[in-house]
Design a protein around this motif. Structure first.
Motif, PDB file in Angstrom:
ATOM      1  N   GLY A 150     -35.988  16.421   6.258  1.00 14.23           N
ATOM      2  CA  GLY A 150     -35.994  16.855   4.858  1.00 14.23           C
ATOM      3  C   GLY A 150     -35.821  15.733   3.852  1.00 14.23           C
ATOM      4  N   ILE A 151     -36.379  14.577   4.168  1.00 14.60           N
ATOM      5  CA  ILE A 151     -36.222  13.405   3.295  1.00 14.60           C
ATOM      6  C   ILE A 151     -37.063  13.553   2.030  1.00 14.60           C
ATOM      7  N   THR A 152     -36.410  13.381   0.886  1.00 13.20           N
ATOM      8  CA  THR A 152     -37.107  13.536  -0.394  1.00 13.20           C
ATOM      9  C   THR A 152     -37.111  12.248  -1.207  1.00 13.20           C
ATOM     10  N   ILE A 153     -36.270  11.293  -0.801  1.00 11.73           N
ATOM     11  CA  ILE A 153     -36.190  10.028  -1.535  1.00 11.73           C
ATOM     12  C   ILE A 153     -36.491   8.876  -0.594  1.00 11.73           C
ATOM     13  N   GLY A 154     -37.369   7.979  -1.023  1.00 11.86           N
ATOM     14  CA  GLY A 154     -37.730   6.824  -0.214  1.00 11.86           C
ATOM     15  C   GLY A 154     -37.396   5.525  -0.908  1.00 11.86           C
ATOM     16  N   VAL A 155     -36.932   4.554  -0.144  1.00 12.74           N
ATOM     17  CA  VAL A 155     -36.623   3.234  -0.678  1.00 12.74           C
ATOM     18  C   VAL A 155     -37.557   2.220  -0.041  1.00 12.74           C
ATOM     19  N   ILE A 156     -38.238   1.450  -0.868  1.00 17.20           N
ATOM     20  CA  ILE A 156     -39.185   0.458  -0.365  1.00 17.20           C
ATOM     21  C   ILE A 156     -38.589  -0.931  -0.456  1.00 17.20           C
ATOM     22  N   ALA A 157     -38.388  -1.561   0.702  1.00 24.28           N
ATOM     23  CA  ALA A 157     -37.788  -2.895   0.761  1.00 24.28           C
ATOM     24  C   ALA A 157     -38.632  -3.808   1.634  1.00 24.28           C
ATOM     25  N   THR A 158     -39.939  -3.680   1.480  1.00 21.77           N
ATOM     26  CA  THR A 158     -40.876  -4.540   2.209  1.00 21.77           C
ATOM     27  C   THR A 158     -41.421  -5.594   1.242  1.00 21.77           C
ATOM     28  N   PRO A 159     -42.109  -6.601   1.758  1.00 21.70           N
ATOM     29  CA  PRO A 159     -42.755  -7.562   0.851  1.00 21.70           C
ATOM     30  C   PRO A 159     -43.772  -6.850  -0.047  1.00 21.70           C
ATOM     31  N   ALA A 160     -44.079  -7.465  -1.176  1.00 21.25           N
ATOM     32  CA  ALA A 160     -44.973  -6.850  -2.154  1.00 21.25           C
ATOM     33  C   ALA A 160     -46.327  -6.498  -1.542  1.00 21.25           C
ATOM     34  N   ALA A 161     -46.804  -7.350  -0.631  1.00 22.65           N
ATOM     35  CA  ALA A 161     -48.127  -7.146  -0.052  1.00 22.65           C
ATOM     36  C   ALA A 161     -48.233  -5.822   0.703  1.00 22.65           C
ATOM     37  N   SER A 162     -47.119  -5.370   1.278  1.00 25.84           N
ATOM     38  CA  SER A 162     -47.149  -4.133   2.053  1.00 25.84           C
ATOM     39  C   SER A 162     -46.710  -2.914   1.249  1.00 25.84           C
ATOM     40  N   ALA A 163     -46.127  -3.146   0.099  1.00 22.49           N
ATOM     41  CA  ALA A 163     -45.443  -2.069  -0.622  1.00 22.49           C
ATOM     42  C   ALA A 163     -46.351  -0.891  -0.966  1.00 22.49           C
ATOM     43  N   GLN A 164     -47.572  -1.163  -1.420  1.00 25.15           N
ATOM     44  CA  GLN A 164     -48.449  -0.062  -1.820  1.00 25.15           C
ATOM     45  C   GLN A 164     -48.829   0.820  -0.629  1.00 25.15           C
ATOM     46  N   SER A 165     -49.081   0.201   0.515  1.00 28.59           N
ATOM     47  CA  SER A 165     -49.460   1.021   1.670  1.00 28.59           C
ATOM     48  C   SER A 165     -48.259   1.807   2.186  1.00 28.59           C
ATOM     49  N   VAL A 166     -47.081   1.206   2.128  1.00 27.32           N
ATOM     50  CA  VAL A 166     -45.863   1.931   2.506  1.00 27.32           C
ATOM     51  C   VAL A 166     -45.653   3.103   1.557  1.00 27.32           C
ATOM     52  N   ASN A 168     -47.929   4.689  -0.126  1.00 28.44           N
ATOM     53  CA  ASN A 168     -48.923   5.719   0.189  1.00 28.44           C
ATOM     54  C   ASN A 168     -48.474   6.574   1.369  1.00 28.44           C
ATOM     55  N   ALA A 169     -47.929   5.902   2.382  1.00 34.10           N
ATOM     56  CA  ALA A 169     -47.483   6.627   3.572  1.00 34.10           C
ATOM     57  C   ALA A 169     -46.346   7.582   3.225  1.00 34.10           C
ATOM     58  N   LEU A 170     -45.420   7.126   2.411  1.00 37.09           N
ATOM     59  CA  LEU A 170     -44.292   7.976   2.015  1.00 37.09           C
ATOM     60  C   LEU A 170     -44.769   9.173   1.203  1.00 37.09           C
ATOM     61  N   VAL A 171     -45.630   8.925   0.253  1.00 35.58           N
ATOM     62  CA  VAL A 171     -46.142   9.998  -0.597  1.00 35.58           C
ATOM     63  C   VAL A 171     -46.928  11.001   0.246  1.00 35.58           C
ATOM     64  N   GLU A 172     -47.723  10.462   1.143  1.00 31.98           N
ATOM     65  CA  GLU A 172     -48.510  11.296   2.046  1.00 31.98           C
ATOM     66  C   GLU A 172     -47.604  12.220   2.871  1.00 31.98           C
ATOM     67  N   ALA A 173     -46.439  11.672   3.245  1.00 31.29           N
ATOM     68  CA  ALA A 173     -45.494  12.440   4.061  1.00 31.29           C
ATOM     69  C   ALA A 173     -44.721  13.469   3.234  1.00 31.29           C
ATOM     70  N   GLY A 174     -44.853  13.385   1.901  1.00 32.28           N
ATOM     71  CA  GLY A 174     -44.210  14.388   1.065  1.00 32.28           C
ATOM     72  C   GLY A 174     -43.092  13.881   0.168  1.00 32.28           C
ATOM     73  N   VAL A 175     -42.785  12.591   0.259  1.00 33.40           N
ATOM     74  CA  VAL A 175     -41.717  12.020  -0.579  1.00 33.40           C
ATOM     75  C   VAL A 175     -42.222  11.895  -2.015  1.00 33.40           C
ATOM     76  N   ARG A 176     -41.425  12.404  -2.955  1.00 33.63           N
ATOM     77  CA  ARG A 176     -41.874  12.379  -4.350  1.00 33.63           C
ATOM     78  C   ARG A 176     -40.969  11.561  -5.273  1.00 33.63           C
ATOM     79  N   SER A 177     -39.949  10.906  -4.691  1.00 35.33           N
ATOM     80  CA  SER A 177     -39.081  10.038  -5.482  1.00 35.33           C
ATOM     81  C   SER A 177     -38.911   8.714  -4.759  1.00 35.33           C
ATOM     82  N   LEU A 178     -39.227   7.628  -5.445  1.00 36.72           N
ATOM     83  CA  LEU A 178     -39.212   6.321  -4.796  1.00 36.72           C
ATOM     84  C   LEU A 178     -38.375   5.318  -5.567  1.00 36.72           C
ATOM     85  N   LEU A 179     -37.664   4.495  -4.799  1.00 34.38           N
ATOM     86  CA  LEU A 179     -36.950   3.370  -5.377  1.00 34.38           C
ATOM     87  C   LEU A 179     -37.604   2.119  -4.805  1.00 34.38           C
TER      88      LEU A 179
END
Ligand code: NAD
Ligand code: NAD
Lengths: 223, 223
Positions: A150-166, A168-179
DNA sequence: GCAACTTTGTGCCCGCGTTCACAAACGCTT
DNA sequence: AAGCGTTTGTGAACGCGGGCACAAAGTTGC
């Protein structure tokens, strides 16, 4: 008309941004055994003016006692309710590098219903390693775990180059709040909220003001 | 009147806060080998409207070419100058725990004149250990090193309980710009700037909006 | 060299947020 | 029970920042 004591509709963004600080200030005074505070005292602890504090609180309802102040525990509960902290918020962190590990280990994370429910990294060598009692999961498990836990919040701590694809994956999985800690602007659907924390930006702003301090002579006119 | 092309007085705070993002966006397009951008393209890369971008840039001077756009390298230089990034900014980090180490190792730190000039921790067991090629110094050396290395910016990455005393030590040593990661409001003299980065606050704000998303039925009136 | 097109720079208006000023409400004292 | 001091809650004024509309300025094509 409504007999409901809590109306709390349309809380301004600027107010919402300050509520967490009020909550922290309340927790401080509660730790000192104080059960009632005035807006003046609380405002000082939160670093704002008392008028601002009262106006902010007025957006949630009328929880003070005139001539006395606010009952600490009650106000804390009302702010928590307004922010939605009375429910559980499972969080996923993606990118278990230096920053990601620090975030996962961060105890302050566990306040107000938040808890790290899963951590991810694409590096196969890291898979299974424990970070803050959680095994690092591969990216292929992301969609499954997000739904399962039931994860609704995602935190992105990858390099900038990977951030957009990460992202996309989170949003695709249903996460609607990102830090987002990566230094780039993420492209997301309208119903997804993104907040960014950027160290460089903060340093740049500091440098700007610092620079101004060191050259006050030429302030009035052009040199 | 002045023949000086650069006037750049009174840049609004809101604009200053966006300039670093413009700089990053410019760096992105420069990496793609592009030497000239329109305000429309650059604004998109920075996540703002083109009118906003142009209004912001107008505060620094007139560096665009009508009918064409902005010369990437030139604009980047002018923004850097406005922010004060053309000079060197030695930074001290205090508190070499999980977060402090991640910050010290952060490569993005080294952009725009910033570099970690010293790192501190009160824990005697850590003294001398290397973090990002720098030995951890004891707090007793703080005043000396700050002066010796011309440090003007301090980063606080200690627990909240120690943050105010660390802050006092930094200010006493002459540091007038602080980046605070500890969850509390620091008390400082008027001429000291403090910017705070707080993970909890960001999560709270996300939770607030997330909560709103999940209960859209009762929006119009009180229930 | 002129006309059509493109893009910047900016004056103006509007909305949001902060602050001020004050009335309403509460406790305490007598 | 009434008056006094204290503190909250809020209407109103004010200032800042964002967005629109448009003029200014430069380029390109013929
Ligand atoms: N370290 C800091 O203090 C700091 C501060 C501010 C911002 N940041 C930003 O945070 C991000 C992470 O910083 P860091 O220092 O931890 O970097 P890092 O290189 O130490 O860690 C990045 C991690 O992300 C993982 N990763 C890469 N691509 C991935 C993908 N597609 N899917 C899943 N995982 C992936 C890598 O395997 C690695 O473990 C960077 O964007 C950095 O700019 C870091
Ligand atoms: N870890 C995170 O992701 C994270 C995120 C947001 C905020 N924070 C905040 O950042 C701060 C540090 O977090 P952390 O996880 O690195 O904590 P930590 O406990 O891992 O590290 C704190 C370090 O500060 C040192 N220290 C304590 N008192 C000191 C003093 N008076 N002078 C000098 N050094 C001192 C300690 O020896 C320790 O090494 C905390 O205030 C935390 O709330 C951390």
């Amino acid at each position: 008309m409504s007999a409901d004591p809590a109306i709390r509709r349309d809380i301004p963004d600027a107010t919402v941004a300050r509520l967490p600080e009020y909550l922290r200030a309340l927790s401080d005074v509660a730790d000192r055994g104080i059960s009632s505070v005035s807006s003046e005292e609380l405002a000082q602890a939160a670093g704002v003016r008392s008028t601002q504090l009262r106006k902010d609180l007025s957006h949630l309802g009328s929880y003070g006692i005139r001539g006395v102040g606010y009952e600490v525990e009650h106000l804390a509960l009302e702010i928590s309710r307004a922010l939605g902290l009375t429910q559980d918020w499972p969080v996923a962190i993606v990118g278990m590098g230096n920053l990601g590990r620090a975030l996962a280990a961060y105890s302050g994370f566990a306040t107000g219903g938040f808890h790290v429910a899963a951590v991810f990294d694409e590096d196969a060598a890291l898979a299974g390693a424990l970070v803050a009692d959680l095994p690092i999961s591969p990216m292929t498990d992301l969609a499954l775990l997000v739904r399962e836990r039931g994860i609704t919040i995602g935190v992105i701590a990858t390099p900038a180059a990977s951030a957009q694809s990460v992202c996309n994956a989170l949003v695709e999985a249903g996460v609607r709040s990102l830090l987002n800690f990566a230094p780039l602007v993420l492209v997301v659907p309208d119903d997804v909220d993104v907040r960014r924390v950027d160290l460089s930006t903060e340093l740049h702003v500091l440098a700007f003001h610092e620079q101004r301090k060191s050259l006050p002579p030429e302030l009035g006119v052009a040199r």
